[in-house]
Design a protein around this motif. Sequence first.
Motif, PDB file in Angstrom:
ATOM      1  N   GLU A  14      -3.930   3.143  -2.212  1.00  0.00           N
ATOM      2  CA  GLU A  14      -2.494   3.051  -1.999  1.00  0.00           C
ATOM      3  C   GLU A  14      -2.215   2.567  -0.574  1.00  0.00           C
ATOM      4  N   PRO A  15      -1.487   1.467  -0.424  1.00  0.00           N
ATOM      5  CA  PRO A  15      -1.242   0.914   0.923  1.00  0.00           C
ATOM      6  C   PRO A  15      -0.319   1.816   1.737  1.00  0.00           C
ATOM      7  N   VAL A  16      -0.493   1.773   3.047  1.00  0.00           N
ATOM      8  CA  VAL A  16       0.376   2.490   3.975  1.00  0.00           C
ATOM      9  C   VAL A  16       0.956   1.463   4.931  1.00  0.00           C
ATOM     10  N   PRO A  17       2.068   1.778   5.571  1.00  0.00           N
ATOM     11  CA  PRO A  17       2.663   0.816   6.512  1.00  0.00           C
ATOM     12  C   PRO A  17       1.670   0.385   7.589  1.00  0.00           C
ATOM     13  N   VAL A  18       1.640  -0.904   7.871  1.00  0.00           N
ATOM     14  CA  VAL A  18       0.686  -1.441   8.836  1.00  0.00           C
ATOM     15  C   VAL A  18       0.904  -0.824  10.219  1.00  0.00           C
ATOM     16  N   ALA A  19       2.159  -0.618  10.583  1.00  0.00           N
ATOM     17  CA  ALA A  19       2.453  -0.048  11.906  1.00  0.00           C
ATOM     18  C   ALA A  19       1.864   1.346  12.026  1.00  0.00           C
ATOM     19  N   ARG A  20       1.953   2.151  10.969  1.00  0.00           N
ATOM     20  CA  ARG A  20       1.390   3.499  11.011  1.00  0.00           C
ATOM     21  C   ARG A  20      -0.126   3.457  11.091  1.00  0.00           C
ATOM     22  N   MET A  21      -0.732   2.534  10.339  1.00  0.00           N
ATOM     23  CA  MET A  21      -2.185   2.398  10.385  1.00  0.00           C
ATOM     24  C   MET A  21      -2.651   2.041  11.787  1.00  0.00           C
TER      25      MET A  21
END
Length: 479
Positions: A14-21
Motif C-alpha cells: 500500500e503506497p504512502v505519501p512520498v513526503a512522509r516517506m
Amino acid sequence: MAEERLAPPDPLDEPVPVARMRLTAVIVATALFMQNLDSTVIATALPAMARSFAVPPLYMSVALTSYLISLSVFIPASGWVADRFGARQVFRAAIVIFTIASLFCGLAPNLAALVAARVLQGLGGAMMLPVGRLLLLNSISRSQMVAAMSWLTMPALVGPILGPPLGGFIVSVASWRWVFGINLPIGVIGAVAVSLFIQDVRDEAAAKRLDLAGLVWSGLAMAFLMGGLETVGRDLVAPGWTVAAFGLGLGAVAGYVAHARRAAHPVLDFTLMGEPTFAVSVLAGSLFRVAVGAMPFLLPLLLQLGFGDTPLQSGLVTFASAGGAILMKPLTKPILERTGFRHVLMWNGVISAGFIAVAALFQPSWPDLALDGILLVGGLFRSLQFTAFNTIAYAEIGRERLSAATALYSTIQQLSLTLGIVLGAGALEVAARLHHHATAETGDYHVAFVVVALVALAAAPLCARLSHDAGERVSGHHG
C-alpha cells in the motif's frame, strides 16, 4: 462454480505519501548518522583521553570494545522490544539514551566512568539501528523501499570516513570532551522530530514472550566473539585470553543453536534464512561488508603512515568516498528499475571489488586529485551495492516477520563490520611478516587491499543464485 478467493492485500504494497516517506527516512538516517559518526570520531581522540586519564594509550581501546560488546549483546532483543513497546517509543528512547550517555562520556572523570557510559551508549545504539530500520520499513510501501534504503546507506558510508578527520580537528582546537558533544544537538533534534513527525508502529500480535534463554546465549556468544575479534593480534591481552574468548563464544553459539531448535520464538530466528532473497543478502552482504569495513581502517593508515599525510590531509582524501555515496543516492532507483537486483548485485559487486583492488596501486607520488577521483567513483558503486543488499533483504519478508528480520540482519551486520577491521589488520600484519618488515610498509598495505578485494569479489557468485525476477515488486524491474 466456487467463487475464487483472493489473497488479502499485503500492507507493504500500500503506497504512502512520498513526503512522509522522505521525512521518515531523513529522521531515521540522521539518528543513525549520529551513531556511526560517534563510533569512529573518538578513535582519533583516544591518545588525548589517555593523557587526561593518566593511563597508557593501549588501555584506551576498552572505550571502543565496551561499546561494541554492549551493542552486540542488546541488538538481538531489539525486535521484541519494538513489538512490545512500539517502534516509535523505542527509537525515541534509544536516541535519548544515546544522547545522555554521550554527555556522561564527555564528563567522565576517569576511564572506568567512560567505559560505563560507553556501555550505556551501546544499549541506545543497539536499539537505534534495527528499530530505526524497522520503523522505516513499516512506514513505507515495497515500491518505496529502494528510495528509502538509499538514505540508510549514508550513515554507514559517510560516518566512518568523516569521523577521523573531524575527531582530529576537534582535539586539535578544543578538548577531547567536545568529541562527544557533537551528539547532543543532533540527539535533541532527533528526539523532537520523532515525536512530531514519526507515526507509531506496533505489532502486538508479534510481541511473543521474550526468549530470555536465547537472549542470554546470543548475548554471551556475541560478547565473547566480539571480545576475541577486538583483541586478536593487538597485544591488548595475553593470547590465551583471546583464545579463551573465541572458545567460549563458539560454545555459546552451539548453546544457542541447540536452544533455538526447541524454542517456539527464538530471539534470533534463523528460519528466515529459508527466504532466498534474505539469505543471499545476509551471506553475500556479509562478505561485502567485511571487505568494505576494512577500508576505513587501511586507507588512513596507508595515507598517514605510508605516505606521511597529516590526519586532516588523510581525512580530506578518504572523504571522497562519502561524496560518491551521496552522488549515487538519486541514481539508485532508476538503475535497479532498469537492471534488477540480480545483475546489479553481481556485476556492480565485481566493479566495487575492482575499485578496492585499485587501492593496491596507490603511491605517494600520486596527486591527491587522482586519489580523490578513484575513491569518489568507488564510493558510487559501493553505495549502490549497500542499498541493493539492504533493500532486497526485506523484499519478500511479510510485515509480521519484519521485527525478527531486522534483529537478525543487524546482529550479523555488526559482526561482519567488526570482522572487516580484523581482516584488514590481519592481512596487513601477515604481509609485513612475510616481507620481514618490523612495521608495515607501503607494499604491505597493497597486499592487504588485494586480500580485501578478493573477499568482496567472493560475494558475486552468491548473488548469482538470485532469480532474475528477485525483488521485482521492490525494484519495479520486469525482465
